[in-house]
Each structure stands twice: as structure tokens, then as C-alpha cells.
Design a protein around this motif. Structure first.
Motif, PDB file in Angstrom:
ATOM      1  N   PRO A   4     -32.834  51.408  38.514  1.00  0.00           N
ATOM      2  CA  PRO A   4     -31.751  51.200  39.494  1.00  0.00           C
ATOM      3  C   PRO A   4     -30.719  50.169  39.017  1.00  0.00           C
ATOM      4  O   PRO A   4     -29.531  50.302  39.294  1.00  0.00           O
ATOM      5  N   ASP A   5     -31.200  49.161  38.283  1.00  0.00           N
ATOM      6  CA  ASP A   5     -30.275  48.165  37.739  1.00  0.00           C
ATOM      7  C   ASP A   5     -29.356  48.803  36.709  1.00  0.00           C
ATOM      8  O   ASP A   5     -28.154  48.529  36.682  1.00  0.00           O
ATOM      9  N   GLU A   6     -29.924  49.652  35.866  1.00  0.00           N
ATOM     10  CA  GLU A   6     -29.117  50.351  34.869  1.00  0.00           C
ATOM     11  C   GLU A   6     -28.070  51.222  35.549  1.00  0.00           C
ATOM     12  O   GLU A   6     -26.908  51.255  35.137  1.00  0.00           O
ATOM     13  N   ALA A   7     -28.468  51.915  36.581  1.00  0.00           N
ATOM     14  CA  ALA A   7     -27.539  52.790  37.306  1.00  0.00           C
ATOM     15  C   ALA A   7     -26.413  51.979  37.935  1.00  0.00           C
ATOM     16  O   ALA A   7     -25.250  52.423  37.965  1.00  0.00           O
ATOM     17  N   GLU A   8     -26.744  50.808  38.432  1.00  0.00           N
ATOM     18  CA  GLU A   8     -25.731  49.947  39.050  1.00  0.00           C
ATOM     19  C   GLU A   8     -24.704  49.480  38.016  1.00  0.00           C
ATOM     20  O   GLU A   8     -23.502  49.453  38.286  1.00  0.00           O
ATOM     21  N   ILE A   9     -25.173  49.144  36.828  1.00  0.00           N
ATOM     22  CA  ILE A   9     -24.269  48.724  35.758  1.00  0.00           C
ATOM     23  C   ILE A   9     -23.406  49.898  35.306  1.00  0.00           C
ATOM     24  O   ILE A   9     -22.191  49.769  35.137  1.00  0.00           O
ATOM     25  N   VAL A  10     -24.011  51.051  35.112  1.00  0.00           N
ATOM     26  CA  VAL A  10     -23.266  52.233  34.673  1.00  0.00           C
ATOM     27  C   VAL A  10     -22.188  52.597  35.691  1.00  0.00           C
ATOM     28  O   VAL A  10     -21.080  52.994  35.321  1.00  0.00           O
ATOM     29  N   ALA A  11     -22.464  52.418  36.970  1.00  0.00           N
ATOM     30  CA  ALA A  11     -21.488  52.728  38.008  1.00  0.00           C
ATOM     31  C   ALA A  11     -20.265  51.803  37.929  1.00  0.00           C
ATOM     32  O   ALA A  11     -19.183  52.157  38.399  1.00  0.00           O
ATOM     33  N   CYS A  12     -20.419  50.643  37.325  1.00  0.00           N
ATOM     34  CA  CYS A  12     -19.318  49.680  37.224  1.00  0.00           C
ATOM     35  C   CYS A  12     -18.413  49.936  36.017  1.00  0.00           C
ATOM     36  O   CYS A  12     -17.321  49.373  35.938  1.00  0.00           O
ATOM     37  N   ILE A  13     -18.836  50.769  35.089  1.00  0.00           N
ATOM     38  CA  ILE A  13     -18.088  50.958  33.846  1.00  0.00           C
ATOM     39  C   ILE A  13     -16.662  51.454  34.071  1.00  0.00           C
ATOM     40  O   ILE A  13     -15.728  50.921  33.458  1.00  0.00           O
ATOM     41  N   PRO A  14     -16.401  52.446  34.942  1.00  0.00           N
ATOM     42  CA  PRO A  14     -14.998  52.864  35.123  1.00  0.00           C
ATOM     43  C   PRO A  14     -14.097  51.722  35.600  1.00  0.00           C
ATOM     44  O   PRO A  14     -12.962  51.575  35.120  1.00  0.00           O
ATOM     45  N   GLY A  15     -14.572  50.908  36.512  1.00  0.00           N
ATOM     46  CA  GLY A  15     -13.776  49.771  36.981  1.00  0.00           C
ATOM     47  C   GLY A  15     -13.554  48.751  35.877  1.00  0.00           C
ATOM     48  O   GLY A  15     -12.464  48.184  35.748  1.00  0.00           O
ATOM     49  N   LEU A  16     -14.581  48.501  35.073  1.00  0.00           N
ATOM     50  CA  LEU A  16     -14.442  47.566  33.957  1.00  0.00           C
ATOM     51  C   LEU A  16     -13.416  48.086  32.949  1.00  0.00           C
ATOM     52  O   LEU A  16     -12.593  47.316  32.447  1.00  0.00           O
TER      53      LEU A  16
END
Length: 176
Positions: A4-16
Motif C-alpha cells: 500500500p505504501d508503494e501504491a501511495e508513492i506511485v500515485a504521487c508520480i504524476p503530480g511530482l
């Protein structure tokens, strides 16, 4: 790191990526900044104290990476991207793409600390408190930088002559 932590980070990539591209105005350098941010977050995952959203933490890491690069670049003034920008943005008669290019050039003229606050609030829709935590400054400083950035953008977008009322100026008014 848990899934779940990995998924949360991956979800932030477009914004980053969006934020990095607006900060550095170069696709390759922006991708490098995102990669460095993700590498740093991954290597320091155990240090995250889970007091807020992982998204704000990642933007904080990116802020620090960007500032480090900016400081290194200042020691090499011949690499400065600001020298290549024209004196005044020229608003062409064509719309969207050219208007966005002008807006990007004006954004690049803002001091980095004003530009990053404006982008985090307006584009990434972080709260003032989240921005303050991400870049490590008091809430009042965030509000002050945002106010100065908005005023400078309005002034730059108006340019010499009559007041501009194009789509870029309209978008500027819609910022929080």
C-alpha cells in the motif's frame, strides 16, 4: 516497504512530474528531479514519521532536491537557464500553446521560492499548511510568497501597453 505504501508513492508520480516540469522548464531535467526525489524517498522511507500525507513529504523532498540543484547551479553561472529567456514575454495572437509557453516563461522569471509556493498551491492544490510543512517555512511565509508571486505574475502578464485579458490572465485569477 509495504505494497500500500508503494501504491501511495506511485500515485504521487504524476503530480511530482507536473511540479518538476514547472520548476525547471525542461522535460529531461524534470524527470531527473523526479527520479532523484523517488530514490531519496525510497532510501529514507523508514524516516517518514507519518504525521501527514506522503504526498506532502514527497513534495518536501523534491523542494530540497531542487534547492540543492539551484545552489549548485549558482556556483556555475554559465549554466544558468534564465539568461536565455527574452526580456518581456510576447503574447502572440494564437491561443493555447503559445499562451502557455508565455506563462511558463513568466513563471521561470519568478524567484524559485515564489514559483514553488505558487505551483504547490495552484497546480498541486496543497493547502497552505501542507506547503509550509513540505518546504519547511512558516505559514505566514507561504502566504507572503504566494501573494508576491501572484502580484508579479499579474504584472508580467499585463506587460507593456494595454491590460491583457487572455486565458492565461483568467487562469491566474482562479488561483486559490
Amino acid at each position: 516497504m509495504r505494497s500500500p505504501d508503494e501504491a501511495e508513492i506511485v500515485a504521487c508520480i504524476p503530480g511530482l512530474r507536473r511540479y518538476a516540469r514547472a520548476l525547471v522548464s525542461d522535460r529531461d531535467r524534470a524527470d531527473d528531479l523526479v527520479q532523484d526525489t523517488l530514490e531519496r524517498a525510497w532510501s529514507r522511507w523508514a524516516m517518514w514519521q507519518r504525521r501527514g500525507e506522503v504526498r506532502a513529504w514527497l513534495f518536501g523532498i523534491m523542494h530540497n532536491q531542487f534547492i540543492d540543484r539551484l545552489r549548485a547551479q549558482r556556483s556555475r553561472p554559465e549554466d544558468s537557464a534564465g539568461d536565455a529567456l527574452p526580456e518581456q514575454p510576447q503574447r502572440p495572437l494564437q491561443n493555447d500553446a503559445l499562451e502557455l509557453r508565455d506563462l511558463d516563461r513568466v513563471l521561470q522569471r519568478l524567484p524559485p521560492e515564489q514559483r514553488e509556493v505558487l505551483l504547490l498551491v495552484a497546480v498541486e492544490e496543497l493547502s497552505y499548511q501542507e506547503v509550509a510543512g513540505a518546504i519547511g517555512v512558516p505559514l505566514g511565509t507561504v502566504m507572503s510568497r504566494l501573494s508576491r508571486a501572484r502580484a508579479r505574475l499579474q504584472e508580467e502578464l499585463r506587460g507593456p501597453g494595454p491590460v491583457r485579458t487572455g486565458a492565461a490572465a483568467d487562469r491566474l485569477r482562479r488561483v486559490k
